[in-house]
Design a protein around this motif. Structure first.
Motif, PDB file in Angstrom:
ATOM      1  N   SER A 221     -15.373   4.929  -4.882  1.00 40.71           N
ATOM      2  CA  SER A 221     -15.200   6.221  -4.201  1.00 40.71           C
ATOM      3  C   SER A 221     -13.943   6.945  -4.667  1.00 40.71           C
ATOM      4  CB  SER A 221     -15.125   6.014  -2.687  1.00 40.71           C
ATOM      5  OG  SER A 221     -13.902   5.382  -2.324  1.00 40.71           O
ATOM      6  N   GLY A 222     -12.997   6.199  -5.247  1.00 37.27           N
ATOM      7  CA  GLY A 222     -11.729   6.781  -5.681  1.00 37.27           C
ATOM      8  C   GLY A 222     -10.693   6.862  -4.591  1.00 37.27           C
ATOM      9  N   VAL A 223     -11.011   6.382  -3.386  1.00 38.47           N
ATOM     10  CA  VAL A 223     -10.072   6.416  -2.256  1.00 38.47           C
ATOM     11  C   VAL A 223      -9.336   5.080  -2.167  1.00 38.47           C
ATOM     12  CG1 VAL A 223      -9.849   6.539   0.257  1.00 38.47           C
ATOM     13  CG2 VAL A 223     -11.411   8.087  -0.941  1.00 38.47           C
ATOM     14  N   TRP A 224      -8.013   5.153  -2.060  1.00 40.11           N
ATOM     15  CA  TRP A 224      -7.189   3.959  -1.884  1.00 40.11           C
ATOM     16  C   TRP A 224      -6.744   3.851  -0.426  1.00 40.11           C
ATOM     17  CZ3 TRP A 224      -6.656   0.139  -5.263  1.00 40.11           C
ATOM     18  CH2 TRP A 224      -6.972   0.391  -6.596  1.00 40.11           C
ATOM     19  N   PRO A 225      -6.794   2.658   0.149  1.00 40.09           N
ATOM     20  CA  PRO A 225      -6.261   2.492   1.512  1.00 40.09           C
ATOM     21  C   PRO A 225      -4.770   2.812   1.599  1.00 40.09           C
ATOM     22  CG  PRO A 225      -7.754   0.707   0.997  1.00 40.09           C
ATOM     23  CD  PRO A 225      -7.550   1.466  -0.291  1.00 40.09           C
ATOM     24  N   LEU A 226      -3.979   2.361   0.595  1.00 38.32           N
ATOM     25  CA  LEU A 226      -2.526   2.579   0.621  1.00 38.32           C
ATOM     26  C   LEU A 226      -2.017   2.958  -0.754  1.00 38.32           C
ATOM     27  CD1 LEU A 226       0.357   2.401   1.840  1.00 38.32           C
ATOM     28  CD2 LEU A 226       0.298  -0.065   1.359  1.00 38.32           C
ATOM     29  N   ASP A 227      -1.229   4.003  -0.802  1.00 36.45           N
ATOM     30  CA  ASP A 227      -0.556   4.441  -2.024  1.00 36.45           C
ATOM     31  C   ASP A 227       0.947   4.272  -1.821  1.00 36.45           C
ATOM     32  OD1 ASP A 227       0.260   5.682  -4.359  1.00 36.45           O
ATOM     33  OD2 ASP A 227      -0.132   7.711  -3.634  1.00 36.45           O
ATOM     34  N   ALA A 228       1.565   3.375  -2.583  1.00 39.66           N
ATOM     35  CA  ALA A 228       3.009   3.160  -2.463  1.00 39.66           C
ATOM     36  C   ALA A 228       3.571   2.779  -3.821  1.00 39.66           C
ATOM     37  CB  ALA A 228       3.318   2.068  -1.444  1.00 39.66           C
ATOM     38  N   TYR A 229       4.734   3.294  -4.145  1.00 37.94           N
ATOM     39  CA  TYR A 229       5.402   2.999  -5.409  1.00 37.94           C
ATOM     40  C   TYR A 229       6.236   1.742  -5.198  1.00 37.94           C
ATOM     41  CZ  TYR A 229       7.409   4.303  -9.938  1.00 37.94           C
ATOM     42  OH  TYR A 229       7.778   4.348 -11.260  1.00 37.94           O
ATOM     43  N   TRP A 230       5.570   0.584  -5.253  1.00 32.34           N
ATOM     44  CA  TRP A 230       6.217  -0.662  -4.864  1.00 32.34           C
ATOM     45  C   TRP A 230       7.382  -1.030  -5.772  1.00 32.34           C
ATOM     46  CZ3 TRP A 230       5.964  -2.604  -0.301  1.00 32.34           C
ATOM     47  CH2 TRP A 230       4.838  -2.386   0.493  1.00 32.34           C
ATOM     48  N   ASN A 231       7.335  -0.637  -7.034  1.00 29.79           N
ATOM     49  CA  ASN A 231       8.474  -0.959  -7.895  1.00 29.79           C
ATOM     50  C   ASN A 231       9.552   0.129  -7.828  1.00 29.79           C
ATOM     51  OD1 ASN A 231       6.119   0.204  -9.227  1.00 29.79           O
ATOM     52  ND2 ASN A 231       7.340   0.323 -11.088  1.00 29.79           N
ATOM     53  N   TRP A 232       9.756   0.644  -6.642  1.00 32.45           N
ATOM     54  CA  TRP A 232      10.880   1.521  -6.301  1.00 32.45           C
ATOM     55  C   TRP A 232      11.815   0.672  -5.447  1.00 32.45           C
ATOM     56  CZ3 TRP A 232      10.315   5.624  -1.890  1.00 32.45           C
ATOM     57  CH2 TRP A 232      11.537   6.300  -1.707  1.00 32.45           C
ATOM     58  N   GLU A 233      13.030   0.444  -5.906  1.00 35.16           N
ATOM     59  CA  GLU A 233      13.877  -0.553  -5.258  1.00 35.16           C
ATOM     60  C   GLU A 233      14.185  -0.230  -3.802  1.00 35.16           C
ATOM     61  OE1 GLU A 233      17.856  -1.120  -6.508  1.00 35.16           O
ATOM     62  OE2 GLU A 233      18.342   1.001  -6.524  1.00 35.16           O
ATOM     63  N   THR A 287       1.909   5.428  -9.487  1.00 37.07           N
ATOM     64  CA  THR A 287       2.051   6.661  -8.742  1.00 37.07           C
ATOM     65  C   THR A 287       3.202   6.604  -7.759  1.00 37.07           C
ATOM     66  OG1 THR A 287       0.977   8.056  -7.059  1.00 37.07           O
ATOM     67  CG2 THR A 287       0.269   5.780  -7.169  1.00 37.07           C
ATOM     68  N   ALA A 288       3.871   7.725  -7.577  1.00 32.04           N
ATOM     69  CA  ALA A 288       4.869   7.871  -6.520  1.00 32.04           C
ATOM     70  C   ALA A 288       4.289   8.838  -5.498  1.00 32.04           C
ATOM     71  CB  ALA A 288       6.193   8.373  -7.080  1.00 32.04           C
ATOM     72  N   LEU A 289       3.321   8.389  -4.756  1.00 25.45           N
ATOM     73  CA  LEU A 289       2.597   9.152  -3.741  1.00 25.45           C
ATOM     74  C   LEU A 289       1.605  10.148  -4.355  1.00 25.45           C
ATOM     75  CD1 LEU A 289       3.022   8.569  -0.714  1.00 25.45           C
ATOM     76  CD2 LEU A 289       4.012  10.840  -0.504  1.00 25.45           C
ATOM     77  N   GLY A 290       1.308   9.983  -5.626  1.00 25.34           N
ATOM     78  CA  GLY A 290       0.381  10.897  -6.283  1.00 25.34           C
ATOM     79  C   GLY A 290      -1.026  10.825  -5.733  1.00 25.34           C
TER      80      GLY A 290
END
Length: 479
Positions: A221-233, A287-290
């Motif tokens: 579907s292209g929908v993600w449950p969670l979008d987070a830039y985890w490798n942001w310290e 992505t950073a919230l993209g």
């Protein structure tokens, strides 16, 4: 008294010549910054008022939010100083840091600084790089020299975040802690209730919500449950600490070493890797919230700084905000700031100092708060129930959008990467930060579902990459 820095060169010269200090048994050695700043202080008019005439050049990146932020600061600044012409130097975001460094290098090589910027924006994560290159003025000298200014009214932790090895290199403009944005329409379609705003979800509650969203919206579907830039310290540091993890530890002699290959760290990386295996989060570094801003994710983690850019994209009609979930045994929230620094060879030093002071003034902070892109760093504005940041609204926000979430549990849960950066030298910060962030990307992107819990001899195991990160960080600590 603050006037002492104005005569520091004379006093120190006398002390060094005499080899003594009245009433003490030691001599404070004059540093290079003492000499540089004593000269600079002589060039700055600390009594400049609204009639002062001059110029100012401020460099910023090209992000829409930064355009709004700097415009708000300049407009309010020119109400106080109408005879100072302010020019914005816009630099594309993708090459912002590199451009600043290249311009500095070219000016150093030529010895001509007349066309350089006076002030430039920086996030606190990037500040150490500029400090090592000596592009930033240590502002505590100017604070001490100016009888009419003090940083005492600012959020103390943000002042610390803007400092390194005792020097305040950036004037912090905001207090930003990470929150959880949500797309109310996606939640409604998946039959998932909106998260509460007065408490943090548990890790189990949050994972169950993500699973329900994935069940309703399959991967195709292209929908993600969670979008987070985890490798942001700033995000991952607080997340790791919630599990009891630490990046650096010291032995009985005080020697530091990296500590990612610990049971606490394993638990943190394991939870995250299993979200990835179950396709509840994208791979790291994508992505950073993209995805969230494009309307393709139910939840997104970020700070207030991205709010208007996300809303103006006009891809999500009903944006809500809630506290970050509690992942480990301890509730922790990543907090940090950005701000503006004075270039060491600023052509217009008085104007630059006036602008930096304005950033944290009542007028500057109120103008900034009304942009919707930040929470004030001035304590009085942060606590003011009628401050503009609390009343910001937009057609794409939920009607009950709660700005108080941006300061949820700030006195008990907010934590900063300054916790580990205070243990190391400024010239080590950038490399250790890079290795820390890379460790997250390695585990999420290079391990697999069959081997991620294998021992460290397996290159598809998270243990392999955490031990590798430890070795690389230890090499930086040893130099």
């Amino acid at each position: 008294m603050k006037f002492w820095i104005k005569i520091i060169s004379i006093v120190l010269a006398a002390m060094l010549a005499l080899g003594l200090m009245a009433g003490c048994n030691f001599v404070r050695e004059e540093t290079e910054w003492d000499r540089v700043m004593a000269e600079m202080i002589e060039e700055i008019d600390f009594d400049a008022d609204s009639s002062y005439t001059g110029e100012l050049v401020v460099a910023r990146n090209a992000e829409s939010g930064e355009v709004k932020n700097l415009t708000a600061f300049i407009e309010s600044f020119n109400k106080k100083y109408p005879n100072i012409k302010v020019t914005q130097r816009e630099i594309p975001s993708s090459v912002y840091g590199e451009t600043l460094k290249k311009e500095n290098s070219a000016a150093n090589n030529s010895g001509d600084y007349s066309d350089m910027f006076d002030v430039f924006w920086t996030a606190e994560n990037d500040m150490p790089v500029y400090a090592v290159l000596e592009m930033l003025v240590p502002l505590e000298y100017l604070d001490e020299a100016d009888e009419n200014f003090s940083t005492d009214g600012l959020v103390e932790n943000m002042v610390k975040d803007s400092s390194s090895e005792g020097h305040l290199f950036v004037m912090p403009r905001d207090y930003n802690q990470i929150v959880m944005y949500y797309n109310a329409d996606i939640l409604a379609e998946a039959g998932v209730e909106e998260p509460p705003t007065d408490r943090a979800l548990t890790a189990e509650e949050f994972r169950a919500m993500l699973v329900r969203i994935r069940e309703h919206f399959p991967l195709e579907s292209g929908v993600w449950p969670l979008d987070a830039y985890w490798n942001w310290e700033s995000l991952f540091w607080a997340y790791l600490k919630s599990f009891g993890g630490e990046l650096l530890v010291s032995d009985s002699s005080g020697a530091l070493s990296s500590n990612l290959a610990s049971e606490e760290s394993y638990a943190a990386y394991k939870y995250l890797k299993e979200l990835n295996i179950d396709t509840l989060i994208p791979a790291a570094g994508q992505t950073a919230l993209g995805q969230f801003s494009a309307g393709n994710a139910a939840f997104g983690f970020h700070s207030r700084a991205v709010l208007t850019g996300m809303l103006d994209a006009d891809m999500v009609d009903n944006v809500g905000v809630a506290p970050l979930p509690q992942f480990g045994d301890t509730y922790t929230i990543g907090a940090g700031c950005s701000g503006y620094g004075m270039y060491r060879y600023a052509p217009h030093k008085t104007e630059a100092w006036l602008f930096l002071k304005h950033i944290v003034s009542e007028e500057g902070q109120e103008a900034f708060g009304r942009t919707g892109n930040g929470i004030p760093v001035l304590q009085s504005q942060l606590e003011d129930p009628n401050a503009g940041w609390r009343s910001f609204t937009h057609e794409n926000l939920l009607a009950d959008f709660d700005s108080e979430v941006y300061v949820f549990a700030k006195d008990t849960a907010a934590t900063s990467t300054r916790d580990y950066k205070d243990l190391i030298r400024t010239d080590q910060v950038g490399d250790i930060k890079d290795e820390f962030e890379s460790s997250v990307q390695y585990v999420l992107n290079y391990t697999d579902s069959q081997n991620y819990l294998a021992d460290s001899s397996n290159r598809k195991s998270m243990y392999y990459y955490l031990e590798l990160a430890d070795k690389r960080i230890d090499r930086v600590l040893a130099r």
